[in-house]
Design a protein around this motif. Structure first.
Motif, PDB file in Angstrom:
ATOM      1  N   ASP A  59      -3.222  -4.774   4.221  1.00  0.00           N
ATOM      2  CA  ASP A  59      -2.878  -6.195   4.181  1.00  0.00           C
ATOM      3  C   ASP A  59      -1.803  -6.398   5.248  1.00  0.00           C
ATOM      4  OD1 ASP A  59      -0.558  -5.173   3.109  1.00  0.00           O
ATOM      5  OD2 ASP A  59      -1.032  -5.738   1.055  1.00  0.00           O
ATOM      6  N   ILE A  60      -1.355  -7.647   5.393  1.00  0.00           N
ATOM      7  CA  ILE A  60      -0.406  -7.944   6.471  1.00  0.00           C
ATOM      8  C   ILE A  60       0.862  -7.083   6.340  1.00  0.00           C
ATOM      9  CG2 ILE A  60       1.110  -9.754   7.392  1.00  0.00           C
ATOM     10  CD1 ILE A  60      -1.493 -10.695   8.155  1.00  0.00           C
ATOM     11  N   ASP A  61       1.328  -6.874   5.109  1.00  0.00           N
ATOM     12  CA  ASP A  61       2.565  -6.092   4.920  1.00  0.00           C
ATOM     13  C   ASP A  61       2.374  -4.637   5.339  1.00  0.00           C
ATOM     14  OD1 ASP A  61       3.879  -8.279   4.015  1.00  0.00           O
ATOM     15  OD2 ASP A  61       3.691  -7.790   1.878  1.00  0.00           O
ATOM     16  N   SER A  62       1.225  -4.050   4.963  1.00  0.00           N
ATOM     17  CA  SER A  62       1.027  -2.634   5.322  1.00  0.00           C
ATOM     18  C   SER A  62       0.817  -2.486   6.827  1.00  0.00           C
ATOM     19  CB  SER A  62      -0.123  -2.016   4.529  1.00  0.00           C
ATOM     20  OG  SER A  62      -1.286  -2.773   4.645  1.00  0.00           O
ATOM     21  N   ILE A  63       0.191  -3.474   7.453  1.00  0.00           N
ATOM     22  CA  ILE A  63       0.040  -3.431   8.921  1.00  0.00           C
ATOM     23  C   ILE A  63       1.422  -3.472   9.568  1.00  0.00           C
ATOM     24  CG2 ILE A  63      -0.790  -4.725  10.931  1.00  0.00           C
ATOM     25  CD1 ILE A  63      -3.116  -5.707   9.085  1.00  0.00           C
ATOM     26  N   MET A  75       0.847  -1.201   0.000  1.00  0.00           N
ATOM     27  CA  MET A  75       0.000   0.000   0.000  1.00  0.00           C
ATOM     28  C   MET A  75       0.881   1.250   0.000  1.00  0.00           C
ATOM     29  SD  MET A  75      -2.741   1.126   2.947  1.00  0.00           S
ATOM     30  CE  MET A  75      -3.324   2.802   3.048  1.00  0.00           C
ATOM     31  N   ASN A  76       0.542   2.236  -0.830  1.00  0.00           N
ATOM     32  CA  ASN A  76       1.258   3.515  -0.811  1.00  0.00           C
ATOM     33  C   ASN A  76       0.489   4.455   0.123  1.00  0.00           C
ATOM     34  OD1 ASN A  76       2.679   5.799  -1.244  1.00  0.00           O
ATOM     35  ND2 ASN A  76       1.976   6.134  -3.341  1.00  0.00           N
ATOM     36  N   PHE A  77       1.077   4.730   1.275  1.00  0.00           N
ATOM     37  CA  PHE A  77       0.371   5.510   2.294  1.00  0.00           C
ATOM     38  C   PHE A  77       0.337   7.000   1.980  1.00  0.00           C
ATOM     39  CE2 PHE A  77       1.391   1.738   4.817  1.00  0.00           C
ATOM     40  CZ  PHE A  77       0.252   1.600   5.599  1.00  0.00           C
ATOM     41  N   THR A  78       1.364   7.515   1.302  1.00  0.00           N
ATOM     42  CA  THR A  78       1.487   8.967   1.162  1.00  0.00           C
ATOM     43  C   THR A  78       0.263   9.553   0.447  1.00  0.00           C
ATOM     44  OG1 THR A  78       3.865   8.702   1.038  1.00  0.00           O
ATOM     45  CG2 THR A  78       2.978  10.837   0.357  1.00  0.00           C
ATOM     46  N   GLY A  79      -0.387  10.483   1.119  1.00  0.00           N
ATOM     47  CA  GLY A  79      -1.569  11.134   0.547  1.00  0.00           C
ATOM     48  C   GLY A  79      -2.842  10.321   0.660  1.00  0.00           C
ATOM     49  N   SER A  80      -2.777   9.123   1.260  1.00  0.00           N
ATOM     50  CA  SER A  80      -3.967   8.251   1.324  1.00  0.00           C
ATOM     51  C   SER A  80      -4.857   8.590   2.508  1.00  0.00           C
ATOM     52  CB  SER A  80      -3.551   6.785   1.485  1.00  0.00           C
ATOM     53  OG  SER A  80      -2.941   6.324   0.338  1.00  0.00           O
ATOM     54  N   ASN A  81      -6.161   8.426   2.304  1.00  0.00           N
ATOM     55  CA  ASN A  81      -7.090   8.438   3.431  1.00  0.00           C
ATOM     56  C   ASN A  81      -6.937   7.128   4.195  1.00  0.00           C
ATOM     57  OD1 ASN A  81      -8.373  10.869   2.523  1.00  0.00           O
ATOM     58  ND2 ASN A  81      -9.494   9.632   1.012  1.00  0.00           N
ATOM     59  N   ILE A  82      -7.244   7.160   5.493  1.00  0.00           N
ATOM     60  CA  ILE A  82      -7.342   5.925   6.286  1.00  0.00           C
ATOM     61  C   ILE A  82      -8.801   5.857   6.750  1.00  0.00           C
ATOM     62  CG2 ILE A  82      -6.502   4.648   8.308  1.00  0.00           C
ATOM     63  CD1 ILE A  82      -4.271   5.144   6.276  1.00  0.00           C
ATOM     64  N   LEU A  83      -9.608   5.091   6.024  1.00  0.00           N
ATOM     65  CA  LEU A  83     -11.053   5.083   6.279  1.00  0.00           C
ATOM     66  C   LEU A  83     -11.543   3.758   6.846  1.00  0.00           C
ATOM     67  CD1 LEU A  83     -12.207   6.870   2.995  1.00  0.00           C
ATOM     68  CD2 LEU A  83     -11.860   7.879   5.265  1.00  0.00           C
ATOM     69  N   SER A  84     -10.868   2.667   6.452  1.00  0.00           N
ATOM     70  CA  SER A  84     -11.338   1.332   6.830  1.00  0.00           C
ATOM     71  C   SER A  84     -10.140   0.401   6.933  1.00  0.00           C
ATOM     72  CB  SER A  84     -12.285   0.806   5.744  1.00  0.00           C
ATOM     73  OG  SER A  84     -12.470  -0.583   5.878  1.00  0.00           O
ATOM     74  N   VAL A  85     -10.231  -0.596   7.804  1.00  0.00           N
ATOM     75  CA  VAL A  85      -9.150  -1.582   7.884  1.00  0.00           C
ATOM     76  C   VAL A  85      -9.068  -2.440   6.622  1.00  0.00           C
ATOM     77  CG1 VAL A  85      -9.130  -1.703  10.407  1.00  0.00           C
ATOM     78  CG2 VAL A  85     -10.611  -3.252   9.121  1.00  0.00           C
TER      79      VAL A  85
END
Ligand code: CP
Length: 328
Positions: A15-19, A1-11
């Motif tokens: 995935d396991i790697d991004s966690i 997952m590319n976090f930069t600029g992303s909303n965090i709306l739902s789990v």
């Protein structure tokens, strides 16, 4: 997952790697959260902290996390003190407030409202709880806590047994945590609640499809080998009337006597808080406060680390934290 600029709306986004990425950065945040080190990595940045529903931990820990990274916080609390009370849409509110902020954390009583708000926002939006739907940052801090507590006892998350108890229908933390845990292997879920407050089918389907073993019951039984007991409050604010909530309050309590009778000696005790300490509810008794397995305040402490990590990731500065260190 590319976090930069992303909303965090739902789990569901993870995935396991991004966690694991979030947890690795949360570990790195410890010396900054303890003020052993200081960083100005978010110097000049502004968090819009919008809480349209009551909160103590989530609101303050989002603000604390942002301050610890060097940023500033602007808050709106309560629907009545915002222009939403005058009929302004979430979209318009988002368009305006996202011009004043670099990132926004938001809680709102309506399911789906934070996603609706995010459509109008020009900066990342983090869900601090939308109605009975989701509470993704709480689920992340819960899972982070579970991993640490089980590691202390020499276990991992795969193969564990968790009992969730109380209001599993309206408790958004157990919805998000179950969806996160579904990504792991061979977990036993014992879901204890009044029948009317059972875990929603949508969550049960996720657990079933992932092949986990799920028991749904209205009895405190089958929990003697549980690794975790996760107690929840009757979510009175989601019921049509207070009298309806009264029918369920106090049904599933956890105190020292019940814990000793139904759980093994090292079962970790969790609760997202707040716990309802009124006598008629008291779902998690103060007589467990000195029990070393009570992890509720460690959960709350971990919330700052997780939220620091999410700010660093969504604002794209996770690799610059040390570079902007300054004198303590
Ligand atoms: N766990 C939690 O969401 O607590 P608050 O309602 O105090 O934010």
């Amino acid at each position: 997952m590319n976090f930069t600029g992303s909303n965090i709306l739902s789990v569901e986004q993870f995935d396991i790697d991004s966690i694991q990425t979030i947890f690795t950065i949360a570990d790195r945040m410890q010396p900054y959260a303890r003020r052993q080190k200081r960083t100005k990595v978010l110097d000049g940045a502004i968090l819009g902290n919008l809480f349209f529903e009551p909160s103590t931990r989530t609101r303050v820990s989002f603000g604390t996390a942002f301050n610890l990274l060097g940023g500033e916080v602007r808050e709106t609390t309560g629907m009545e003190s915002s222009a939403l009370a005058k009929g302004e849409s979430l979209y318009d509110t988002a368009r305006v407030l996202s011009s004043y902020s670099d990132v926004i954390a938001m809680r709102h009583p309506k399911s789906g409202s934070v996603a609706e708000f995010a459509e109008g926002s020009r900066v990342p939006v983090i869900n601090g709880g939308d109605g009975a739907n989701e509470h993704p940052t709480q689920a992340l801090l819960d899972l982070y806590t579970i991993k640490k507590e089980l590691a202390y006892h020499g276990h991992g998350v795969d193969g564990m047994h968790i009992c969730m108890m109380g209001d599993l229908k309206f408790g958004r933390t157990v919805h998000s945590l179950s969806r996160l845990l579904a990504m792991y292997k061979d977990i036993r879920f014992t879901l204890i609640s009044p029948r009317e407050l059972a875990m929603p089918d949508s969550v049960l389907e996720v657990l079933d499809q992932a092949g986990h073993h799920v028991t749904v019951t209205d009895q405190v039984s089958g929990s003697s080998d549980a690794d975790i007991v996760y107690q929840t409050r009757i979510q009175q604010e989601r019921f049509t009337t207070p009298q309806e909530a009264d029918m369920y309050r106090g049904k599933f309590r956890l105190n020292s006597e019940i814990y000793t009778k139904h759980y093994k000696p090292n079962t970790v005790i969790m609760h997202p808080l707040p716990r309802d300490s009124r006598a008629e509810a008291n779902e998690l008794d103060n007589d467990l406060n000195q029990n070393p397995n009570l992890a509720i305040f460690r959960q709350a402490d971990n919330g700052v680390l997780i939220r620091m990590a999410l700010f660093a990731l969504t604002l794209g500065v996770a690799d610059q934290i040390e570079k902007y260190e300054c004198d303590v």
